[in-house]
Design an enzyme around this catalytic site. Structure first.
Site, PDB file in Angstrom:
ATOM      1  N   ASP A  35       0.505  -1.095   0.585  1.00  7.49           N
ATOM      2  CA  ASP A  35       0.086  -0.156   0.146  1.00  7.49           C
ATOM      3  C   ASP A  35       0.805   1.394  -0.465  1.00  7.49           C
ATOM      4  O   ASP A  35       0.935   2.250  -0.777  1.00  7.49           O
ATOM      5  CB  ASP A  35      -1.226   0.119   1.178  1.00  7.49           C
ATOM      6  CG  ASP A  35      -2.344  -1.062   0.926  1.00  7.49           C
ATOM      7  OD1 ASP A  35      -2.144  -1.869   0.008  1.00  7.49           O
ATOM      8  OD2 ASP A  35      -2.992  -1.449   1.545  1.00  7.49           O
ATOM      9  N   ASP A  39       1.167   4.433  -2.772  1.00  5.77           N
ATOM     10  CA  ASP A  39       0.175   5.564  -2.550  1.00  5.77           C
ATOM     11  C   ASP A  39       2.201   6.500  -2.411  1.00  5.77           C
ATOM     12  O   ASP A  39       1.621   7.970  -3.205  1.00  5.77           O
ATOM     13  CB  ASP A  39       0.709   5.720  -0.950  1.00  5.77           C
ATOM     14  CG  ASP A  39      -0.810   5.429  -0.283  1.00  5.77           C
ATOM     15  OD1 ASP A  39      -1.679   5.105  -0.944  1.00  5.77           O
ATOM     16  OD2 ASP A  39      -0.999   4.980   0.769  1.00  5.77           O
ATOM     17  N   SER A  84     -35.101  -5.554 -17.917  1.00  6.50           N
ATOM     18  CA  SER A  84     -34.970  -6.056 -16.370  1.00  6.50           C
ATOM     19  C   SER A  84     -34.989  -7.487 -17.018  1.00  6.50           C
ATOM     20  O   SER A  84     -35.106  -8.013 -17.639  1.00  6.50           O
ATOM     21  CB  SER A  84     -36.083  -5.238 -15.563  1.00  6.50           C
ATOM     22  OG  SER A  84     -37.030  -6.203 -16.208  1.00  6.50           O
ATOM     23  N   LEU A  85     -35.413  -8.129 -16.130  1.00  6.12           N
ATOM     24  CA  LEU A  85     -35.275 -10.048 -15.885  1.00  6.12           C
ATOM     25  C   LEU A  85     -36.528 -10.486 -15.060  1.00  6.12           C
ATOM     26  O   LEU A  85     -36.934  -9.950 -14.540  1.00  6.12           O
ATOM     27  CB  LEU A  85     -33.844 -10.491 -15.246  1.00  6.12           C
ATOM     28  CG  LEU A  85     -32.543 -10.253 -15.138  1.00  6.12           C
ATOM     29  CD1 LEU A  85     -31.429 -10.525 -14.486  1.00  6.12           C
ATOM     30  CD2 LEU A  85     -32.291 -11.146 -16.584  1.00  6.12           C
ATOM     31  N   GLU A 116     -24.596 -16.491 -13.142  1.00  6.19           N
ATOM     32  CA  GLU A 116     -24.022 -15.354 -12.447  1.00  6.19           C
ATOM     33  C   GLU A 116     -24.927 -15.490 -11.139  1.00  6.19           C
ATOM     34  O   GLU A 116     -25.826 -15.472 -11.192  1.00  6.19           O
ATOM     35  CB  GLU A 116     -23.653 -14.495 -12.936  1.00  6.19           C
ATOM     36  CG  GLU A 116     -22.766 -13.988 -14.412  1.00  6.19           C
ATOM     37  CD  GLU A 116     -22.966 -12.911 -15.756  1.00  6.19           C
ATOM     38  OE1 GLU A 116     -23.918 -12.379 -14.436  1.00  6.19           O
ATOM     39  OE2 GLU A 116     -22.265 -12.763 -15.736  1.00  6.19           O
ATOM     40  N   LYS A 118     -26.843 -13.084  -8.928  1.00  4.35           N
ATOM     41  CA  LYS A 118     -28.041 -11.528  -9.391  1.00  4.35           C
ATOM     42  C   LYS A 118     -27.116 -11.046  -8.303  1.00  4.35           C
ATOM     43  O   LYS A 118     -27.957 -10.725  -6.942  1.00  4.35           O
ATOM     44  CB  LYS A 118     -28.861 -11.928  -8.779  1.00  4.35           C
ATOM     45  CG  LYS A 118     -29.768 -10.796  -8.972  1.00  4.35           C
ATOM     46  CD  LYS A 118     -31.486 -11.171  -9.728  1.00  4.35           C
ATOM     47  CE  LYS A 118     -32.326  -9.869 -10.896  1.00  4.35           C
ATOM     48  NZ  LYS A 118     -32.252  -8.510  -9.385  1.00  4.35           N
ATOM     49  N   ASP A 120     -26.981  -7.711  -5.114  1.00  7.55           N
ATOM     50  CA  ASP A 120     -28.213  -7.117  -5.066  1.00  7.55           C
ATOM     51  C   ASP A 120     -26.817  -5.440  -4.863  1.00  7.55           C
ATOM     52  O   ASP A 120     -26.875  -4.650  -3.694  1.00  7.55           O
ATOM     53  CB  ASP A 120     -28.450  -6.779  -3.278  1.00  7.55           C
ATOM     54  CG  ASP A 120     -30.109  -6.625  -3.595  1.00  7.55           C
ATOM     55  OD1 ASP A 120     -30.559  -5.906  -4.754  1.00  7.55           O
ATOM     56  OD2 ASP A 120     -30.804  -7.124  -2.568  1.00  7.55           O
ATOM     57  N   GLU A 176     -23.331  -4.446 -12.265  1.00  8.26           N
ATOM     58  CA  GLU A 176     -23.676  -3.889 -11.231  1.00  8.26           C
ATOM     59  C   GLU A 176     -23.216  -2.705 -10.262  1.00  8.26           C
ATOM     60  O   GLU A 176     -21.588  -3.460  -9.864  1.00  8.26           O
ATOM     61  CB  GLU A 176     -24.319  -4.540 -10.290  1.00  8.26           C
ATOM     62  CG  GLU A 176     -24.922  -4.500  -9.089  1.00  8.26           C
ATOM     63  CD  GLU A 176     -27.042  -4.851 -10.214  1.00  8.26           C
ATOM     64  OE1 GLU A 176     -26.874  -4.462 -10.760  1.00  8.26           O
ATOM     65  OE2 GLU A 176     -27.918  -4.487  -9.098  1.00  8.26           O
ATOM     66  N   TYR A 228     -21.535  -7.828 -16.244  1.00  3.05           N
ATOM     67  CA  TYR A 228     -22.460  -8.728 -16.456  1.00  3.05           C
ATOM     68  C   TYR A 228     -22.986  -8.630 -18.149  1.00  3.05           C
ATOM     69  O   TYR A 228     -23.918  -9.492 -18.187  1.00  3.05           O
ATOM     70  CB  TYR A 228     -23.088  -9.233 -15.707  1.00  3.05           C
ATOM     71  CG  TYR A 228     -24.053  -8.175 -14.955  1.00  3.05           C
ATOM     72  CD1 TYR A 228     -24.899  -7.260 -15.798  1.00  3.05           C
ATOM     73  CD2 TYR A 228     -24.443  -8.098 -13.576  1.00  3.05           C
ATOM     74  CE1 TYR A 228     -25.946  -6.892 -15.335  1.00  3.05           C
ATOM     75  CE2 TYR A 228     -25.283  -6.917 -13.143  1.00  3.05           C
ATOM     76  CZ  TYR A 228     -25.663  -5.969 -14.040  1.00  3.05           C
ATOM     77  OH  TYR A 228     -26.702  -5.103 -13.594  1.00  3.05           O
ATOM     78  N   LYS A 293     -27.791 -16.881 -18.724  1.00  4.26           N
ATOM     79  CA  LYS A 293     -28.701 -15.877 -19.651  1.00  4.26           C
ATOM     80  C   LYS A 293     -27.604 -17.592 -20.882  1.00  4.26           C
ATOM     81  O   LYS A 293     -27.043 -17.758 -20.781  1.00  4.26           O
ATOM     82  CB  LYS A 293     -27.605 -15.616 -19.470  1.00  4.26           C
ATOM     83  CG  LYS A 293     -28.023 -14.004 -18.735  1.00  4.26           C
ATOM     84  CD  LYS A 293     -26.785 -12.968 -18.549  1.00  4.26           C
ATOM     85  CE  LYS A 293     -26.757 -12.218 -17.262  1.00  4.26           C
ATOM     86  NZ  LYS A 293     -26.106 -11.135 -17.007  1.00  4.26           N
ATOM     87  N   LYS A 317     -34.789 -16.895  -8.289  1.00  2.00           N
ATOM     88  CA  LYS A 317     -34.563 -15.811  -7.112  1.00  2.00           C
ATOM     89  C   LYS A 317     -34.128 -16.736  -5.682  1.00  2.00           C
ATOM     90  O   LYS A 317     -35.056 -17.381  -5.619  1.00  2.00           O
ATOM     91  CB  LYS A 317     -35.385 -14.412  -6.878  1.00  2.00           C
ATOM     92  CG  LYS A 317     -35.685 -13.424  -8.080  1.00  2.00           C
ATOM     93  CD  LYS A 317     -35.140 -12.236  -8.518  1.00  2.00           C
ATOM     94  CE  LYS A 317     -35.963 -11.331  -6.420  1.00  2.00           C
ATOM     95  NZ  LYS A 317     -35.855  -9.798  -7.283  1.00  2.00           N
ATOM     96  N   CYS A 411     -36.500   0.862  36.562  1.00  7.58           N
ATOM     97  CA  CYS A 411     -36.276  -0.523  35.372  1.00  7.58           C
ATOM     98  C   CYS A 411     -37.556  -1.270  36.176  1.00  7.58           C
ATOM     99  O   CYS A 411     -38.446  -1.040  36.434  1.00  7.58           O
ATOM    100  CB  CYS A 411     -35.101  -1.599  36.737  1.00  7.58           C
ATOM    101  SG  CYS A 411     -35.085  -3.462  36.102  1.00  7.58           S
ATOM    102  N   CYS A 414     -37.562  -3.803  38.214  1.00 11.03           N
ATOM    103  CA  CYS A 414     -37.542  -4.423  40.220  1.00 11.03           C
ATOM    104  C   CYS A 414     -37.719  -2.520  40.062  1.00 11.03           C
ATOM    105  O   CYS A 414     -37.453  -2.696  42.177  1.00 11.03           O
ATOM    106  CB  CYS A 414     -35.965  -4.045  39.724  1.00 11.03           C
ATOM    107  SG  CYS A 414     -34.699  -3.597  39.555  1.00 11.03           S
ATOM    108  N   CYS A 429     -29.684  -1.461  34.424  1.00 12.43           N
ATOM    109  CA  CYS A 429     -30.015  -1.452  35.556  1.00 12.43           C
ATOM    110  C   CYS A 429     -29.283  -1.405  36.549  1.00 12.43           C
ATOM    111  O   CYS A 429     -28.289  -1.779  36.631  1.00 12.43           O
ATOM    112  CB  CYS A 429     -31.001  -2.398  35.814  1.00 12.43           C
ATOM    113  SG  CYS A 429     -31.833  -2.612  37.154  1.00 12.43           S
ATOM    114  N   CYS A 435     -32.201  -6.644  41.129  1.00 13.35           N
ATOM    115  CA  CYS A 435     -33.396  -6.690  40.169  1.00 13.35           C
ATOM    116  C   CYS A 435     -33.414  -7.770  39.732  1.00 13.35           C
ATOM    117  O   CYS A 435     -32.575  -8.569  39.873  1.00 13.35           O
ATOM    118  CB  CYS A 435     -32.732  -6.097  39.199  1.00 13.35           C
ATOM    119  SG  CYS A 435     -33.691  -7.211  37.800  1.00 13.35           S
TER     120      CYS A 435
END
Ligand code: IVH
Length: 676
Positions: A35, A39, A84-85, A116, A118, A120, A176, A228, A293, A317, A411, A414, A429, A435
């Protein structure tokens, strides 16, 4: 002033190098630079561009963020509609889809599908002209979307220019944008810390992050993209089937799903679906099903589409994880440590195959933030094995006369005052063991399997014992006689006898179990074991100072304070004394003295088949102080060689390590245990 050729060349090299590392990191998941090394490259390029602003190109990796906030998103007309599907909710519907495809194509044999997950998130279309990202647009209504180029440019897995070669002059790549679960959770934790609202689920978080007019906000959100599909393509060709065409994208710097597969026929689809469904919660991102597909583009074209969905693809689904129901009441539960947790009582609703009637509301702060009220219609969510949660209220359905929920100041069990913790999140509490709710929880914990393991002391019984006043502390359990037990509700003579036996049996325990059973805050099983091991006796532990306690592995200042405070309270001392008087006892655990760790400093290796489980032998050796290692080296003291010890045995012989056979090991253990 003209920029020196060497500077121009260096800037170009840095750009290529940074793009290449981005690709390795985000697309291939196989970084070849640290990293900080990365940088450094980026900072060098930034410095050159600051010194010579005319060096800056729009696709320079320094230009991902930097666009000014927008007043509104521009509208984009999709040159090819974003479809859409259709959905298949069960195996039968998937079978129907496959049958329709074969019928239309007049095929008897199995169809090859590309499969593949799906994802979200939200659909996006990237337009590359001459390899440069020129536009990114949301799906919108499928024919008109919104231009979100400046925001999409901030997503590290979206290349600003395509790598490699062979890409068409104009290519629209679709996919997506989503937020991985870990990033989503971190974002919500941060929101909670700042007292902000947070997102209901990763999908909303992705959509909310992308639809920001200020790209600098998007840049701070952990978004990712997988591709996709394709939109317009001009000035070049792609492979003739989906799997192969998508398969080329990583070469060009674009990410695809590592789960992309070609499968054959309905059977192949079903096997794929089952596999992904099983691994669903280990993927690291949310999916709501899988997509199949027809793989060959020529077949896709001949199938065409109906209204907005292609005939050549379907989404199989999973059952929904979120459902709507009515919140009937908010109850308050008081836990063992006094923390008051609001719990939602719900009109029964089936969420992904399980009937849900209760859901946690976490704490008062969360309840306030989400403004959840009795009588509300709420969205309930169950993700895998996770406890159901109330995600949010449906405000349109709120009854007119509803009132904000008020946490009580006392509480509910008690009447002691409720006290806010330092972070302002948890209400607790202050009644302690006064209690009854805390008392009951403390008893349940004391009797639980990993504590004193008192068989037959169930929840109902604990309620009765506390409510009748027969038992206030764990020590009282051992004062009960058989007549008292038999007089309890639903208690026959036989079960009274069994419980009595179990109570008496439980008196022979171990120090770690006993410490765990006391229910000291923040002291779980492993801390209890570490404390027992370090101090050797209850007396020594009770006298330990906070500083001494902190010497124990994994014990920090907070745990040390809880432990010391616990043992300093006269009430707790009395309970412990009473327990000892009742006959609780344990074998004296190994004291820290070296004499009781006869194998301390010895490194041992186990190899081959032994007549007892290895874990058992290993634990015994560790108890005696040995370090048990997996590989032989010059520092190994003993090799325990079972049947077929193989290469380790050869190596041990070579290095002159002492070799014990199983009889030798048992003799060693017996001798050391004797001294113990
Ligand atoms: S293909 C012509 N593949 O699901 C087919 N969509 O319900 C167009 N989605 O709008 C979509 N993962 O946002 C396709 N592997 C995948 C997908 C996927 C998620 C979303 C996408 C689409 C929606 C349709």
């Amino acid at each position: 002033m003209p920029i020196p050729a060497a500077v121009q060349a260096r800037a170009a090299w840095l750009r290529d190098e940074i793009d290449r590392h981005n690709h390795r990191y985000y697309v291939l998941d196989d970084p070849t630079i640290s990293d900080s090394g990365y940088d450094q490259l980026l900072r060098e390029l930034q410095a050159l561009e600051t010194a010579h602003p005319s060096l800056i190109t729009p696709d320079s990796p320094t230009q991902r963020v930097g666009a000014a906030p927008l007043a509104a998103f521009a509208s984009v007309a999709h040159r090819l509609p974003m479809l859409s599907l259709g959905n298949a909710l069960d195996d039968a519907e998937l079978g129907e889809f496959d049958r329709r495809v074969r019928e239309r194509l007049e095929r008897d044999g199995p169809i090859v599908y590309a499969a593949e997950p799906k994802l979200d998130g939200l659909a996006i279309s990237l337009r590359y002209e001459s390899g440069r990202l020129v536009q990114a647009a949301t799906r919108g209504d499928g024919s008109q979307g919104e231009e979100v180029t400046a925001n999409v440019r901030t997503i590290p897995s979206v290349p600003l220019r395509l790598l490699g070669s062979g890409w068409p002059g104009v290519i629209e790549v679709r996919g997506e944008i989503y937020m991985p679960t870990a990033g989503f959770e971190a974002l919500n934790r941060e929101a909670e810390r700042l007292g902000e609202k947070g997102f209901a689920n990763p999908r909303n978080a992705a959509a909310g992050s992308l639809r920001q007019l200020d790209p600098r906000i998007t840049a701070r959100r952990p978004l990712a993209m997988v591709c996709y599909g394709f939109g317009e393509i001009e000035g070049g060709d792609i492979e003739p089937c989906h799997s192969a065409a998508i398969g080329r994208l990583p070469e060009w710097g674009l990410r695809i799903s590592p789960e992309l597969r070609r499968v054959e026929g309905l059977q192949g689809c079903q096997a794929y679906f089952n596999d992904i469904q099983q691994r669903r919660f280990q993927l690291g991102y949310e999916i709501d099903g899988v997509v199949f597909k027809v793989d060959e583009f020529a077949l896709q074209r001949s199938l065409g589409f109906v209204s907005r969905a292609p005939r050549w693809a379907i989404a199989r689904k999973f059952p929904a994880q979120e459902e709507m129901t009515e919140l009937l009441a908010i109850d308050l539960q008081v836990g063992r440590t006094g923390a008051v947790t609001p719990v939602a009582r719900l009109a029964p609703v089936n969420v992904a195959g399980v009937t849900v009637t209760n859901a946690t509301l976490h704490n008062a702060a969360e309840l306030r933030r989400k403004d959840i009220r009795v009588g509300d219609t709420v969205i309930v969510r169950r993700a895998g094995d996770v406890i159901p949660q109330v995600v949010r209220v449906v405000p349109e359905r709120r009854p007119a006369n509803s009132l904000e929920f008020q946490m009580p100041s006392d509480c509910p069990e008690c009447g002691s005052a409720l006290i806010q913790d330092e972070a302002g999140v948890v209400l607790r509490c202050s009644g302690g063991l006064y209690c009854p709710a805390q008392r009951k929880e403390a008893l349940r914990h004391f009797a639980s399997r990993r504590a004193l393991d008192i068989e037959g002391l169930g929840d109902k019984l604990v309620d009765q014992l506390v409510e009748s006043g027969l038992v206030a502390s764990p020590a009282d359990l051992y004062r009960l006689d058989r007549t008292q037990l038999a007089a309890l509700e639903r208690m026959g003579e036989k079960s009274a006898q069994n419980l009595w036996d179990a109570l008496h049996k439980s008196r022979a325990t171990t120090l770690p179990r006993f410490l765990y059973a006391l229910g000291i805050r923040e002291v779980g099983e492993s801390t209890a074991a570490a404390l027992a091991h370090e101090f050797g006796s209850l007396e020594a532990l009770m006298e330990a100072s906070e500083e001494q306690l902190q010497q124990v592995e994994d014990v920090g200042p907070v745990v040390a304070r809880h432990v010391a405070t616990f043992f300093r309270q006269p009430h707790n001392q009395e309970v412990i004394e009473a327990l000892m008087a009742a006959g609780l006892r344990w074998p004296n655990a190994a004291a820290p003295a070296a004499a009781l760790q006869p194998l301390k400093g010895k490194t041992m290796v186990l190899s081959g088949t032994l007549s007892r489980p290895r874990a058992e032998i290993k634990a015994e050796l560790q108890r005696l102080g040995a370090k048990v290692s997996g590989s032989i080296s010059g520092r190994t003291d003993y090799l325990v060689a079972g049947v077929e010890a193989g290469s380790k045995l050869a190596k041990a012989e070579q290095l002159g390590v002492t070799i014990l056979d199983e009889a030798g090991l048992e003799a060693l253990l017996a001798a050391e245990n004797e001294r113990d």
